[in-house]
Design an enzyme around this catalytic site. Structure first.
Site, PDB file in Angstrom:
ATOM      1  CE  LYS A   1      -2.615   0.959   3.566  1.00  7.86           C
ATOM      2  NZ  LYS A   1      -2.573   2.223   4.182  1.00  7.86           N
TER       3      LYS A   1
ATOM      4  CG  ASP B   1       1.686   0.384   9.759  1.00  7.00           C
ATOM      5  OD1 ASP B   1       1.258   1.274  10.698  1.00  7.00           O
ATOM      6  OD2 ASP B   1       1.554   0.884   8.617  1.00  7.00           O
TER       7      ASP B   1
ATOM      8  CE  LYS C   1       1.097   4.634  12.738  1.00 10.53           C
ATOM      9  NZ  LYS C   1       1.748   4.915  11.575  1.00 10.53           N
TER      10      LYS C   1
END
Length: 430
Positions: free
Chosen positions: A21, A309, A336
Site C-alpha cells: 500500500k 504497523d 493511528k
C-alpha cells in the site's frame, strides 16, 4: 454492522501477498506528477488507494484502471503538468497517507482547497504543516485543529524544520512537492527520525521517476528546485505489513508460504522477519517468497519505532510465546486509525491474554493458548486482522465486531483466510 465468527483451526498453504500500500500511494503520486504516461502494475484497490487516486484525478491526472485479477489492477497514469485543482474539496476518507501527502502537493501552485476526512483521520495531527503555513503566510483554518482543513496559498521553497517522531508522512509529502518549486529547499529533522523505512521508499520512488534528493544521514534533506518527474513503468512489490499477519499465523498455527515478497525490499516492515527469527520461529526465505512453520516461539524485546504497523500482530505473537516480551518506543501507535496500544491490549485481554499497557509500549507474558470470545476491531483494519490471527490458538470461537474495516488496506483478507483453511463465517447485524 459486519461481524465474523472464527473457529480455531490450523492454516496451511500459499498466499499471494497484496501489493504494498505504501509503494502504491507513492507510485500513483509520482506517475501523476510526471509528464507523459506511466504504467503501474499490481495495485490493490483498497479504500486508501482509491482515495489517493481520486486526489490525483482532482489535480487533472488521468488514471485508467485495467483489472487483472480479484481487486488487482494495472493503472495507466497520464500526468498533469498544470496541477490546478478541478475541485475545491478533497476527501481523503480515512487515509492518513493521502491527507499528509496531498496537502503540500496541492500547494505547488496557488490553490484554495478544503481537505475532508472520516473516522479517526479527522483528529490525526497536522501541526507540522501548520507551523510551515504560519512561517510562509499561507492562510488556513480548522475546526479546533481538526478536519476539515481549509488552505489558501502556495508552498514556497524554504529551509524547513520537521519533527521526525510524529509521522514520516509529513516529510514524504514535502519531498514530493518541493522539487517542483522554483528554488532549492532543505528539510531539517529536529528529533529522532522514526519509520526511516518509509522515507527510504519515498526516496527510491522519487529516484525512479528522475527526482534527485540528497539525504544527509536522515538529519537533513537537500532538494534542488526546478526538477521534473519523468514517466516510467513500474510493478508494485508485495506488502510486508500485510505479509506479517500470515508470517505470524504460520509460526503460531500452521505452515504458510507468502508469495511475491522481495527479500531485498526497502520496506521497514520487513523487520517482521528479524523479530520472528529472534523469537525462535522457523523462517525459510527464498528469492520471492517467505515461509513460516509452527514453532515454539519465545520472548524478546521489540522496538516499535521503525515498524509501528506490525506491532499489533507482533503483540499476538508475544501473547502466544514463552516468557515475557516487551514492546518499546511505540508511542506513535496512539495516533493511528485507533489508539492501537489501548485497542490491542483491551481486545487481547478479552481473549485471555496477559498483556499490560505502558505509555509507549506493551508488556506481554505469553501463554500456550487463549480462550476466545467477542472482540471489537475499533474500526481499525490492523486490529481486526491481528485478532483474526489470534483466533488460531484460542480454545473457543472468536467473534470480531466491525470486521469490514479490513477494506481500508486488504479487502480480500477474509477470502485469503478461508483459502488457507480458516473456519470463518461472515454475517451482518442491522
Amino acid at each position: 454492522m459486519n461481524y465474523v465468527t472464527i473457529s480455531p483451526s490450523k492454516l496451511k498453504g500459499e498466499v499471494i501477498i497484496p501489493p504494498s500500500k505504501s509503494l502504491s500511494h507513492r507510485a500513483v503520486i509520482a506517475s501523476g506528477l510526471s509528464k507523459g504516461t506511466s504504467i503501474i502494475e499490481n495495485v490493490m484497490f483498497s479504500q486508501d488507494i482509491i482515495a489517493t487516486c481520486a486526489c490525483m484525478e482532482a489535480l487533472g491526472v488521468i488514471i485508467k484502471k485495467i483489472k487483472t485479477s480479484t481487486n488487482i489492477y494495472t493503472l495507466k497514469v497520464t500526468g498533469s503538468s498544470n496541477l490546478k485543482l478541478l475541485q475545491n474539496e478533497i476527501d481523503c476518507c480515512e487515509s492518513g497517507s493521502t491527507l499528509r501527502f496531498f496537502i503540500p502537493i496541492s500547494l505547488i501552485h496557488q490553490n484554495n482547497v478544503t481537505f475532508k476526512g472520516k473516522g479517526k483521520l479527522i483528529s490525526r495531527p497536522l501541526k507540522e504543516y501548520y507551523k510551515i503555513f504560519d512561517k510562509q503566510g499561507i492562510e488556513y483554518s480548522t475546526t479546533s485543529g481538526n478536519l476539515p482543513l481549509k488552505v489558501n496559498g502556495s508552498l514556497k521553497s524554504d529551509q524547513l524544520e520537521i519533527a521526525g517522531n510524529v509521522s514520516s508522512q509529513f516529510i514524504t509529502g514535502l519531498l514530493f512537492a518541493l522539487p517542483l518549486l522554483k528554488d532549492n529547499s532543505t528539510i531539517s529533522i529536529t528529533s529522532n527520525l522514526e519509520s526511516k523505512g518509509y522515507i527510504d521508499l519515498t526516496l527510491d520512488i522519487l529516484n525512479k521517476f528522475s527526482i534527485n534528493i540528497i539525504n544527509d544521514n536522515y538529519k537533513k534533506f537537500h532538494i534542488s528546485g526546478n526538477q521534473e518527474y519523468k514517466s516510467r513503468d513500474l510493478r508494485v512489490e508485495g506488502d510486508f505489513s500485510q505479509a506479517a499477519f500470515w508470517l505470524v499465523a504460520g509460526a503460531i498455527g500452521g505452515e504458510i508460504n507468502c508469495l511475491d515478497l522481495n527479500s531485498q525490499s526497502l520496506q521497514g516492515d520487513k523487520e517482521v522477519i528479524d523479530v520472528l527469527k529472534r523469537m525462535n520461529a522457523t523462517v525459510k526465505i527464498s528469492s520471492d517468497s517467505i515461509c513460516t512453520k509452527v514453532s515454539k516461539t519465545k520472548h524478546t524485546v521489540i522496538d516499535g519505532s521503525q515498524c509501528p504497523d506490525i506491532i499489533p500482530v507482533l503483540a499476538v505473537l508475544a501473547s502466544l510465546s514463552e516468557g515475557t516480551t516487551e514492546i518499546i518506543n511505540a508511542g506513535r501507535l496512539r495516533i493511528k486509525e485507533s489508539d492501537r496500544l489501548t485497542a490491542i491490549t483491551t481486545e487481547l485481554k478479552k481473549l485471555g491474554a496477559d498483556i499490560s499497557e505502558k505509555q509507549d509500549g506493551l508488556i506481554i507474558s505469553g501463554k500456550n493458548e487463549l480462550n476466545g470470545g467477542e472482540v471489537d476491531s475499533w474500526n481499525d483494519h490492523r486490529i481486526a486482522m491481528s485478532l483474526a490471527i489470534a483466533s488460531l490458538r484460542c480454545k473457543n470461537d472468536v467473534i470480531i465486531k466491525d470486521s469490514s474495516c479490513i477494506n481500508k488496506s486488504y479487502p480480500t483478507f477474509w477470502q485469503d483466510f478461508k483459502k488457507l483453511g480458516g473456519k470463518i463465517n461472515e454475517w451482518s447485524l442491522g
